[in-house]
Design a protein around this motif. Structure first.
Motif, PDB file in Angstrom:
ATOM      1  N   LEU A  26       0.819  -1.205   0.000  1.00  7.31           N
ATOM      2  CA  LEU A  26       0.000   0.000   0.000  1.00  7.31           C
ATOM      3  C   LEU A  26       0.857   1.261   0.000  1.00  7.31           C
ATOM      4  N   THR A  27       1.993   1.224   0.677  1.00  4.50           N
ATOM      5  CA  THR A  27       2.826   2.413   0.815  1.00  4.50           C
ATOM      6  C   THR A  27       4.092   2.368  -0.023  1.00  4.50           C
ATOM      7  N   GLY A  28       4.534   1.187  -0.422  1.00  6.33           N
ATOM      8  CA  GLY A  28       5.786   1.067  -1.154  1.00  6.33           C
ATOM      9  C   GLY A  28       7.009   0.938  -0.275  1.00  6.33           C
ATOM     10  N   TRP A  29       6.815   0.782   1.050  1.00  2.54           N
ATOM     11  CA  TRP A  29       7.936   0.586   1.963  1.00  2.54           C
ATOM     12  C   TRP A  29       8.192  -0.903   2.173  1.00  2.54           C
ATOM     13  N   VAL A  30       9.480  -1.257   2.217  1.00  3.14           N
ATOM     14  CA  VAL A  30       9.876  -2.641   2.487  1.00  3.14           C
ATOM     15  C   VAL A  30      10.924  -2.638   3.584  1.00  3.14           C
ATOM     16  N   SER A  31      11.075  -3.769   4.235  1.00  2.90           N
ATOM     17  CA  SER A  31      12.145  -3.968   5.210  1.00  2.90           C
ATOM     18  C   SER A  31      13.070  -5.045   4.686  1.00  2.90           C
ATOM     19  N   ALA A  32      14.366  -4.860   4.893  1.00  3.46           N
ATOM     20  CA  ALA A  32      15.351  -5.816   4.360  1.00  3.46           C
ATOM     21  C   ALA A  32      16.514  -5.952   5.331  1.00  3.46           C
ATOM     22  N   ARG A  33      17.143  -7.122   5.265  1.00  2.23           N
ATOM     23  CA  ARG A  33      18.353  -7.391   6.060  1.00  2.23           C
ATOM     24  C   ARG A  33      19.496  -7.678   5.085  1.00  2.23           C
ATOM     25  N   PHE A  34      20.634  -6.996   5.279  1.00  5.14           N
ATOM     26  CA  PHE A  34      21.767  -7.111   4.361  1.00  5.14           C
ATOM     27  C   PHE A  34      22.939  -7.810   5.042  1.00  5.14           C
ATOM     28  N   ARG A  61       4.488   0.843  -8.097  1.00  7.18           N
ATOM     29  CA  ARG A  61       3.406   1.357  -8.920  1.00  7.18           C
ATOM     30  C   ARG A  61       2.778   2.586  -8.280  1.00  7.18           C
ATOM     31  N   ARG A  62       2.519   3.584  -9.079  1.00  8.08           N
ATOM     32  CA  ARG A  62       1.834   4.758  -8.568  1.00  8.08           C
ATOM     33  C   ARG A  62       0.367   4.462  -8.284  1.00  8.08           C
ATOM     34  N   ASP A  63      -0.240   3.614  -9.107  1.00  7.89           N
ATOM     35  CA  ASP A  63      -1.628   3.230  -8.863  1.00  7.89           C
ATOM     36  C   ASP A  63      -1.677   2.317  -7.648  1.00  7.89           C
ATOM     37  N   PRO A  64      -2.605   2.550  -6.723  1.00 10.18           N
ATOM     38  CA  PRO A  64      -2.650   1.711  -5.512  1.00 10.18           C
ATOM     39  C   PRO A  64      -2.974   0.270  -5.850  1.00 10.18           C
ATOM     40  N   PRO A  65      -2.300  -0.687  -5.235  1.00  7.13           N
ATOM     41  CA  PRO A  65      -2.570  -2.106  -5.499  1.00  7.13           C
ATOM     42  C   PRO A  65      -3.792  -2.571  -4.726  1.00  7.13           C
ATOM     43  N   GLU A  66      -4.149  -3.812  -4.908  1.00 10.71           N
ATOM     44  CA  GLU A  66      -5.276  -4.386  -4.186  1.00 10.71           C
ATOM     45  C   GLU A  66      -4.981  -4.401  -2.687  1.00 10.71           C
ATOM     46  N   ARG A  67      -5.954  -3.949  -1.897  1.00 12.23           N
ATOM     47  CA  ARG A  67      -5.800  -3.981  -0.445  1.00 12.23           C
ATOM     48  C   ARG A  67      -6.149  -5.349   0.122  1.00 12.23           C
ATOM     49  N   MET A  68      -6.984  -6.090  -0.614  1.00 16.89           N
ATOM     50  CA  MET A  68      -7.503  -7.363  -0.110  1.00 16.89           C
ATOM     51  C   MET A  68      -7.604  -8.358  -1.258  1.00 16.89           C
ATOM     52  N   PRO A  69      -7.649  -9.647  -0.962  1.00 21.27           N
ATOM     53  CA  PRO A  69      -7.672 -10.661  -2.023  1.00 21.27           C
ATOM     54  C   PRO A  69      -9.078 -11.059  -2.457  1.00 21.27           C
ATOM     55  N   HIS A  70     -10.114 -10.379  -1.982  1.00 26.10           N
ATOM     56  CA  HIS A  70     -11.475 -10.865  -2.154  1.00 26.10           C
ATOM     57  C   HIS A  70     -11.897 -10.979  -3.622  1.00 26.10           C
ATOM     58  N   ALA A  71     -11.489 -10.033  -4.466  1.00 23.02           N
ATOM     59  CA  ALA A  71     -11.853 -10.108  -5.883  1.00 23.02           C
ATOM     60  C   ALA A  71     -11.187 -11.307  -6.554  1.00 23.02           C
ATOM     61  N   ARG A  72      -9.938 -11.592  -6.214  1.00 25.17           N
ATOM     62  CA  ARG A  72      -9.253 -12.762  -6.765  1.00 25.17           C
ATOM     63  C   ARG A  72      -9.927 -14.044  -6.297  1.00 25.17           C
ATOM     64  N   LEU A  73     -10.353 -14.067  -5.039  1.00 25.24           N
ATOM     65  CA  LEU A  73     -11.057 -15.241  -4.521  1.00 25.24           C
ATOM     66  C   LEU A  73     -12.392 -15.436  -5.222  1.00 25.24           C
ATOM     67  N   MET A  74     -13.107 -14.355  -5.484  1.00 20.27           N
ATOM     68  CA  MET A  74     -14.383 -14.466  -6.189  1.00 20.27           C
ATOM     69  C   MET A  74     -14.189 -15.053  -7.587  1.00 20.27           C
ATOM     70  N   ALA A  75     -13.160 -14.599  -8.296  1.00 19.34           N
ATOM     71  CA  ALA A  75     -12.890 -15.143  -9.630  1.00 19.34           C
ATOM     72  C   ALA A  75     -12.566 -16.625  -9.564  1.00 19.34           C
ATOM     73  N   MET A  76     -11.816 -17.035  -8.542  1.00 18.28           N
ATOM     74  CA  MET A  76     -11.473 -18.446  -8.393  1.00 18.28           C
ATOM     75  C   MET A  76     -12.701 -19.290  -8.088  1.00 18.28           C
ATOM     76  N   VAL A  77     -13.559 -18.806  -7.177  1.00 18.65           N
ATOM     77  CA  VAL A  77     -14.764 -19.556  -6.821  1.00 18.65           C
ATOM     78  C   VAL A  77     -15.693 -19.679  -8.025  1.00 18.65           C
ATOM     79  N   ARG A  78     -15.809 -18.642  -8.826  1.00 23.18           N
ATOM     80  CA  ARG A  78     -16.657 -18.716 -10.021  1.00 23.18           C
ATOM     81  C   ARG A  78     -16.161 -19.796 -10.978  1.00 23.18           C
ATOM     82  N   GLU A  79     -14.846 -19.879 -11.173  1.00 20.45           N
ATOM     83  CA  GLU A  79     -14.294 -20.915 -12.051  1.00 20.45           C
ATOM     84  C   GLU A  79     -14.581 -22.309 -11.493  1.00 20.45           C
TER      85      GLU A  79
END
Length: 257
Positions: A26-34, A61-79
């Motif tokens: 959502l924010t584009g921040w990551v944590s890493a260990r080097f 990405r400048r466009d906000p990504p999906e906050r939740m997986p619900h739409a992907r789950l709906m597509a899977m259940v429909r299939e």
């Protein structure tokens, strides 16, 4: 671009090679260990020039990504419904904070309030933004077919319980998917006097700052059985309300003297 998730090996020109420990899409921040450092460093994908191990830039990405997986789950259940697994159901409801929504897949009897729990068949959007997987061996960004294949490998006995016919629910679910996907998903939840559900099916956007739309969709078959007598009476009252104090200006009503 490749997908990123905790465990992804990265390269940063000031620090060298490292491993991601947390990702917030959502924010584009990551944590890493080097290297052998014990301290975790926070990096911003927009400005810190983070790359994959092979040198490919990681661009947020400048466009906000999906906050939740619900739409992907709906597509899977429909299939899966179309493949004959019609006794598979998706229940989703808001968390107490209202910031994220939980989801729960269940099979067998269509009982919205007494749903059997199976490991990996439920989750939350609060976890998804940091690690965008469902939890049954899938990978971030997996397609609908890949999600189904991963679920079948993870719990074939559980998926087998979804075999069977439920034509009423399948028809309802297909119509809801046609109206909402890919940008929106539905939400359910307990109907209480303190927090009554609206007359139409609640709809949630999958991305932040998404355009609000009005969807007048019905609740799933059998959902009425979850309401108390007071809730049913309130909904019948909502259905019966007719406004007589406003008449559109385009109407021309004959008046007999």
């Amino acid at each position: 671009m490749k997908v990123i998730a905790p465990g992804t090996v990265i390269f940063q020109r000031h620090r060298g090679f490292g491993v991601l420990t947390a990702v917030n899409l959502l924010t584009g921040w990551v944590s890493a260990r080097f290297g052998d450092e014990k301290r975790v460093i926070d990096l911003n994908l927009s400005s810190d020039e983070v790359q994959f191990a092979d040198g490919e830039p990681i661009l947020f990405r400048r466009d906000p990504p999906e906050r939740m997986p619900h739409a992907r789950l709906m597509a899977m259940v429909r299939e899966l419904h179309q493949a004959g697994y019609q006794r598979l159901y998706l229940y989703s409801w808001p968390k107490a904070s209202g910031l994220h929504w939980r989801w729960h897949l269940f099979t067998g009897s269509r009982n919205w309030m007494q749903r059997p729990l199976r490991e990996g068949w439920y989750g939350s959007g609060a976890d998804y933004i940091f690690n965008p997987v469902m939890g049954w061996g899938d990978v971030p960004g997996a397609s609908t077919a890949e999600l189904i294949a991963a679920l079948a490998r993870f719990d074939p006995a559980g998926l087998a319980q979804a075999l069977g016919r439920d034509e009423d629910h399948t028809a309802w679910f297909s119509s809801v998917c046609d109206a909402l996907l890919p940008g929106y998903a539905y939400s359910l939840g307990a109907d209480t006097p303190a927090a009554p559900l609206p007359y139409f099916l609640p709809v949630i956007p999958m991305r932040a700052r998404q355009t609000e739309q009005v969807f007048e969709l019905s609740y799933p078959p059998g959902w009425d059985s979850t309401w108390s007598p007071d809730s049913l009476a309130r909904r019948h009252q909502m259905r019966a309300i007719v406004r007589h104090d406003v008449i559109p200006g385009s109407w021309s009503l004959p008046i007999e003297l």
